[in-house]
Structure formats: structure tokens, C-alpha cells
Design a protein around this motif. Sequence first.
Motif, short mmCIF file in Angstrom:
data_model
loop_
_atom_site.label_atom_id
_atom_site.label_comp_id
_atom_site.label_asym_id
_atom_site.label_seq_id
_atom_site.Cartn_x
_atom_site.Cartn_y
_atom_site.Cartn_z
N HIS A 1 3.26 1.86 -9.69
CA HIS A 1 1.97 2.07 -9.06
C HIS A 1 1.04 1.48 -9.92
O HIS A 1 0.99 1.38 -11.32
N LEU B 1 -2.70 0.72 -8.49
CA LEU B 1 -4.08 0.93 -8.22
C LEU B 1 -4.30 2.35 -7.15
O LEU B 1 -3.29 2.43 -6.24
N ASP B 2 -5.21 2.86 -7.68
CA ASP B 2 -5.83 3.83 -6.59
C ASP B 2 -7.15 3.41 -6.03
O ASP B 2 -7.86 2.77 -6.84
N ALA B 3 -7.68 3.68 -4.58
CA ALA B 3 -8.58 3.22 -4.04
C ALA B 3 -9.14 4.12 -3.41
O ALA B 3 -8.63 4.86 -2.61
N ASP B 4 -10.62 4.03 -3.30
CA ASP B 4 -11.33 4.98 -2.48
C ASP B 4 -11.71 4.26 -0.98
O ASP B 4 -11.86 3.03 -1.12
N CYS C 1 0.97 -1.04 0.05
CA CYS C 1 -0.05 0.01 -0.07
C CYS C 1 1.06 1.26 0.02
O CYS C 1 0.57 2.18 -0.46
N ALA C 2 2.06 1.23 0.43
CA ALA C 2 3.02 2.30 0.58
C ALA C 2 4.51 1.82 0.32
O ALA C 2 4.82 0.71 0.95
#
Length: 113
Positions: free
Chosen positions: A79, A81-84, A67-68
Motif C-alpha cells: 500500500h 497512497l490514500d487519496a481523497d 487502485c485495488a
Amino acid sequence: AMKATRGKVRGPVVFGLPLLVWTLRSVPLAEPTQVEYPQVRLQATETMSGFLNTWREDRAVDIGFLCALDGKTHFHATHVLDADLFFFSAPEAWPRDAPPGAPVPLAELRAWI
């Protein structure tokens, strides 16, 4: 650990995934691997991203998702994925002055923990 022999990948591969990625991508990643690399024995393991950082450092996983990166630069990463992320509570327990639907700053969440 996975090995490349004459252009063919084979052997056990430990794949570390945080829960969000496990939920979304574990089967779509596993199925093509079995078809494209029949000599690979994929072992997917799910845990919190913080543990995956440690496992990667200790070489307990071969590949995975984090995640980081936390400034880690000694391995290749991209990179993907971006997630809400949504905060919720029962209406009578709403802890914020702002109405539901307004963004929640992470610093504010830390104050509740």
C-alpha cells in the motif's frame, strides 16, 4: 522485460500507472530511475486501473500501481497512497438531499450512473 545481470538491472521496463498516480508521480519516479539505473529504458504508460490489472495478468507491464488488488495475491504488492475523491456539480444540478461537503456513499454514486 527487465533483467537482472550481476546485480544490475537493465533493459526495457514497462511501468503502468493509473491517471491519479501518473499526475502525481510520473516525473518524480522517472528521474531517479534514469540516474540510478542508466541501462533501464523506462516506458511509463497511463490507463485506468482496471486495464492495468489485465495488463499485469498478461505481463504487458512489468511494474505499476493499482487502485485495488481485487483479491490478487500472486504478485507482491504494498500500500503506497490514500487519496481523497471529491464529487462536484453545478449548484442548480446538485442531485443530493445532503448539503455540499457531506460525505457521499459509493452506493449512492452508483445509483446516479
